[in-house]
Motif scaffolding. Structure first.
Motif, PDB file in Angstrom:
ATOM      1  N   GLN A 157      51.560 -11.851 -71.052  1.00  0.00           N
ATOM      2  CA  GLN A 157      50.961 -12.317 -69.800  1.00  0.00           C
ATOM      3  C   GLN A 157      50.499 -13.766 -69.893  1.00  0.00           C
ATOM      4  O   GLN A 157      50.601 -14.516 -68.924  1.00  0.00           O
ATOM      5  CB  GLN A 157      49.795 -11.409 -69.391  1.00  0.00           C
ATOM      6  CG  GLN A 157      50.217 -10.018 -68.995  1.00  0.00           C
ATOM      7  CD  GLN A 157      51.249 -10.007 -67.880  1.00  0.00           C
ATOM      8  OE1 GLN A 157      51.102 -10.681 -66.877  1.00  0.00           O
ATOM      9  NE2 GLN A 157      52.316  -9.261 -68.075  1.00  0.00           N
ATOM     10  N   SER A 158      50.010 -14.180 -71.054  1.00  0.00           N
ATOM     11  CA  SER A 158      49.516 -15.555 -71.220  1.00  0.00           C
ATOM     12  C   SER A 158      50.641 -16.553 -71.473  1.00  0.00           C
ATOM     13  O   SER A 158      50.410 -17.759 -71.460  1.00  0.00           O
ATOM     14  CB  SER A 158      48.522 -15.620 -72.380  1.00  0.00           C
ATOM     15  OG  SER A 158      49.195 -15.477 -73.628  1.00  0.00           O
ATOM     16  N   GLY A 159      51.846 -16.057 -71.736  1.00  0.00           N
ATOM     17  CA  GLY A 159      52.962 -16.950 -72.035  1.00  0.00           C
ATOM     18  C   GLY A 159      53.082 -17.295 -73.505  1.00  0.00           C
ATOM     19  O   GLY A 159      53.928 -18.096 -73.889  1.00  0.00           O
ATOM     20  N   ASP A 160      52.267 -16.678 -74.347  1.00  0.00           N
ATOM     21  CA  ASP A 160      52.350 -16.919 -75.779  1.00  0.00           C
ATOM     22  C   ASP A 160      53.585 -16.251 -76.375  1.00  0.00           C
ATOM     23  O   ASP A 160      54.151 -16.723 -77.347  1.00  0.00           O
ATOM     24  CB  ASP A 160      51.072 -16.407 -76.468  1.00  0.00           C
ATOM     25  CG  ASP A 160      50.898 -16.936 -77.874  1.00  0.00           C
ATOM     26  OD1 ASP A 160      51.466 -18.005 -78.197  1.00  0.00           O
ATOM     27  OD2 ASP A 160      50.192 -16.287 -78.661  1.00  0.00           O
ATOM     28  N   ILE A 161      53.997 -15.115 -75.795  1.00  0.00           N
ATOM     29  CA  ILE A 161      55.260 -14.470 -76.148  1.00  0.00           C
ATOM     30  C   ILE A 161      56.184 -14.615 -74.950  1.00  0.00           C
ATOM     31  O   ILE A 161      55.921 -14.058 -73.885  1.00  0.00           O
ATOM     32  CB  ILE A 161      55.072 -12.973 -76.502  1.00  0.00           C
ATOM     33  CG1 ILE A 161      54.252 -12.814 -77.785  1.00  0.00           C
ATOM     34  CG2 ILE A 161      56.427 -12.286 -76.646  1.00  0.00           C
ATOM     35  CD1 ILE A 161      53.965 -11.366 -78.168  1.00  0.00           C
ATOM     36  N   MET A 162      57.269 -15.393 -75.125  1.00  0.00           N
ATOM     37  CA  MET A 162      58.244 -15.600 -74.049  1.00  0.00           C
ATOM     38  C   MET A 162      59.689 -15.346 -74.504  1.00  0.00           C
ATOM     39  O   MET A 162      60.622 -15.444 -73.715  1.00  0.00           O
ATOM     40  CB  MET A 162      58.142 -17.024 -73.498  1.00  0.00           C
ATOM     41  CG  MET A 162      56.855 -17.289 -72.743  1.00  0.00           C
ATOM     42  SD  MET A 162      56.784 -18.946 -72.066  1.00  0.00           S
ATOM     43  CE  MET A 162      58.068 -18.900 -70.830  1.00  0.00           C
ATOM     44  N   ASP A 163      59.858 -15.064 -75.767  1.00  0.00           N
ATOM     45  CA  ASP A 163      61.174 -14.802 -76.331  1.00  0.00           C
ATOM     46  C   ASP A 163      61.702 -13.466 -75.799  1.00  0.00           C
ATOM     47  O   ASP A 163      60.998 -12.445 -75.884  1.00  0.00           O
ATOM     48  CB  ASP A 163      61.031 -14.791 -77.856  1.00  0.00           C
ATOM     49  CG  ASP A 163      62.255 -14.289 -78.553  1.00  0.00           C
ATOM     50  OD1 ASP A 163      63.315 -14.937 -78.423  1.00  0.00           O
ATOM     51  OD2 ASP A 163      62.169 -13.237 -79.216  1.00  0.00           O
ATOM     52  N   ALA A 164      62.907 -13.451 -75.266  1.00  0.00           N
ATOM     53  CA  ALA A 164      63.439 -12.262 -74.592  1.00  0.00           C
ATOM     54  C   ALA A 164      63.493 -11.038 -75.487  1.00  0.00           C
ATOM     55  O   ALA A 164      63.099  -9.946 -75.074  1.00  0.00           O
ATOM     56  CB  ALA A 164      64.823 -12.559 -74.020  1.00  0.00           C
ATOM     57  N   LYS A 165      63.975 -11.196 -76.723  1.00  0.00           N
ATOM     58  CA  LYS A 165      64.083 -10.029 -77.599  1.00  0.00           C
ATOM     59  C   LYS A 165      62.707  -9.467 -77.941  1.00  0.00           C
ATOM     60  O   LYS A 165      62.542  -8.258 -78.080  1.00  0.00           O
ATOM     61  CB  LYS A 165      64.878 -10.365 -78.866  1.00  0.00           C
ATOM     62  CG  LYS A 165      64.203 -11.321 -79.816  1.00  0.00           C
ATOM     63  CD  LYS A 165      65.111 -11.695 -80.977  1.00  0.00           C
ATOM     64  CE  LYS A 165      64.505 -12.760 -81.847  1.00  0.00           C
ATOM     65  NZ  LYS A 165      64.240 -14.025 -81.176  1.00  0.00           N
ATOM     66  N   THR A 166      61.709 -10.350 -78.045  1.00  0.00           N
ATOM     67  CA  THR A 166      60.360  -9.911 -78.371  1.00  0.00           C
ATOM     68  C   THR A 166      59.702  -9.235 -77.177  1.00  0.00           C
ATOM     69  O   THR A 166      59.056  -8.192 -77.318  1.00  0.00           O
ATOM     70  CB  THR A 166      59.520 -11.101 -78.882  1.00  0.00           C
ATOM     71  OG1 THR A 166      60.223 -11.699 -79.976  1.00  0.00           O
ATOM     72  CG2 THR A 166      58.140 -10.662 -79.328  1.00  0.00           C
ATOM     73  N   VAL A 167      59.888  -9.799 -76.002  1.00  0.00           N
ATOM     74  CA  VAL A 167      59.372  -9.166 -74.785  1.00  0.00           C
ATOM     75  C   VAL A 167      59.984  -7.767 -74.643  1.00  0.00           C
ATOM     76  O   VAL A 167      59.277  -6.783 -74.396  1.00  0.00           O
ATOM     77  CB  VAL A 167      59.654 -10.031 -73.533  1.00  0.00           C
ATOM     78  CG1 VAL A 167      59.337  -9.265 -72.253  1.00  0.00           C
ATOM     79  CG2 VAL A 167      58.874 -11.337 -73.594  1.00  0.00           C
ATOM     80  N   ALA A 168      61.303  -7.666 -74.845  1.00  0.00           N
ATOM     81  CA  ALA A 168      61.973  -6.365 -74.752  1.00  0.00           C
ATOM     82  C   ALA A 168      61.415  -5.397 -75.785  1.00  0.00           C
ATOM     83  O   ALA A 168      61.160  -4.222 -75.475  1.00  0.00           O
ATOM     84  CB  ALA A 168      63.478  -6.535 -74.935  1.00  0.00           C
ATOM     85  N   ALA A 169      61.184  -5.869 -77.001  1.00  0.00           N
ATOM     86  CA  ALA A 169      60.668  -5.004 -78.062  1.00  0.00           C
ATOM     87  C   ALA A 169      59.251  -4.520 -77.755  1.00  0.00           C
ATOM     88  O   ALA A 169      58.928  -3.358 -78.003  1.00  0.00           O
ATOM     89  CB  ALA A 169      60.708  -5.735 -79.401  1.00  0.00           C
ATOM     90  N   VAL A 170      58.430  -5.394 -77.219  1.00  0.00           N
ATOM     91  CA  VAL A 170      57.056  -4.994 -76.874  1.00  0.00           C
ATOM     92  C   VAL A 170      57.086  -3.911 -75.796  1.00  0.00           C
ATOM     93  O   VAL A 170      56.391  -2.883 -75.906  1.00  0.00           O
ATOM     94  CB  VAL A 170      56.209  -6.205 -76.413  1.00  0.00           C
ATOM     95  CG1 VAL A 170      54.878  -5.750 -75.825  1.00  0.00           C
ATOM     96  CG2 VAL A 170      55.981  -7.172 -77.571  1.00  0.00           C
ATOM     97  N   TYR A 171      57.897  -4.107 -74.755  1.00  0.00           N
ATOM     98  CA  TYR A 171      57.958  -3.103 -73.695  1.00  0.00           C
ATOM     99  C   TYR A 171      58.603  -1.803 -74.174  1.00  0.00           C
ATOM    100  O   TYR A 171      58.231  -0.713 -73.725  1.00  0.00           O
ATOM    101  CB  TYR A 171      58.651  -3.658 -72.453  1.00  0.00           C
ATOM    102  CG  TYR A 171      57.788  -4.655 -71.710  1.00  0.00           C
ATOM    103  CD1 TYR A 171      56.450  -4.379 -71.430  1.00  0.00           C
ATOM    104  CD2 TYR A 171      58.292  -5.885 -71.303  1.00  0.00           C
ATOM    105  CE1 TYR A 171      55.643  -5.288 -70.766  1.00  0.00           C
ATOM    106  CE2 TYR A 171      57.493  -6.804 -70.632  1.00  0.00           C
ATOM    107  CZ  TYR A 171      56.177  -6.501 -70.366  1.00  0.00           C
ATOM    108  OH  TYR A 171      55.381  -7.404 -69.707  1.00  0.00           O
ATOM    109  N   LEU A 172      59.530  -1.895 -75.107  1.00  0.00           N
ATOM    110  CA  LEU A 172      60.108  -0.700 -75.717  1.00  0.00           C
ATOM    111  C   LEU A 172      59.031   0.059 -76.483  1.00  0.00           C
ATOM    112  O   LEU A 172      58.905   1.286 -76.364  1.00  0.00           O
ATOM    113  CB  LEU A 172      61.249  -1.086 -76.648  1.00  0.00           C
ATOM    114  CG  LEU A 172      61.926   0.057 -77.370  1.00  0.00           C
ATOM    115  CD1 LEU A 172      62.691   0.929 -76.385  1.00  0.00           C
ATOM    116  CD2 LEU A 172      62.882  -0.470 -78.424  1.00  0.00           C
TER     117      LEU A 172
END
Length: 181
Positions: A157-172
């Protein structure tokens, strides 16, 4: 079903580097017109979703030159020619974080940017983590970071994580926690 295939008329490699190859293809569109396609050829990559016994995601902080900034990512790396993605995932996890896994399970594979690249990324879930020594590649400078699920969601939400694979992994990870898996 309509045919959307583009027929390659000519293909020219204009650059071959350590990580990518750039080619320009002349294509015939389905309606007969001609067009050019710029294509980045990539050997593929892996990424690892690793959660510690303490319930924290294993991340690395590293500078990414194309972005001109340091970002947080799950451990990841490029496949070597003929390398098994699972073997690559184990290697990258240990090199970048020092963690070893007793098991790696394939979760999903996807094309990262199919509009201009053929890169396919394979995400693996690591099980049975044990801590060891970080041993990054000689041109790789990384810092190990571990975050809870809530911290990861806040960092998205803060934009500190914006990498697509990481965003996908967090939501997974969030989906698995929500479903009790």
């Amino acid at each position: 079903m309509r045919n959307f295939e583009e027929k390659t008329i000519a293909s020219q490699t204009i650059y071959t580097g350590k990580v990518v190859q750039l080619q320009v293809d002349d294509v015939q569109l389905p309606d007969g017109r001609a067009a050019k396609r710029e294509i980045v050829k990539h050997p593929g990559a892996v990424a690892v979703l690793a959660i510690t016994d303490e319930g924290k995601m294993v991340l690395v902080r590293q500078f990414r030159k194309p972005l001109e900034k340091t970002i947080l990512e799950i451990p990841a790396g490029k496949l070597e020619a003929g390398e098994d993605p699972g073997d690559c995932a184990a290697r990258e996890l240990e090199e970048e974080t020092g963690y070893r896994a007793t098991g790696l399970t394939h979760v999903v594979s996807f094309y990262t940017s199919p509009g201009f690249s053929d890169e396919c990324l394979h995400i693996y879930q690591a099980e049975g983590l044990t801590k060891g020594e970080v041993n990054p590649d000689e041109d790789e400078f990384v810092e190990l970071v571990e975050c809870t699920l809530d911290e990861c969601l806040e960092r998205i939400q803060s934009g500190d994580i914006m990498d697509a694979k990481t965003v996908a992994a967090v939501y997974l990870w969030q989906a698995r926690v929500s479903s009790g898996r």
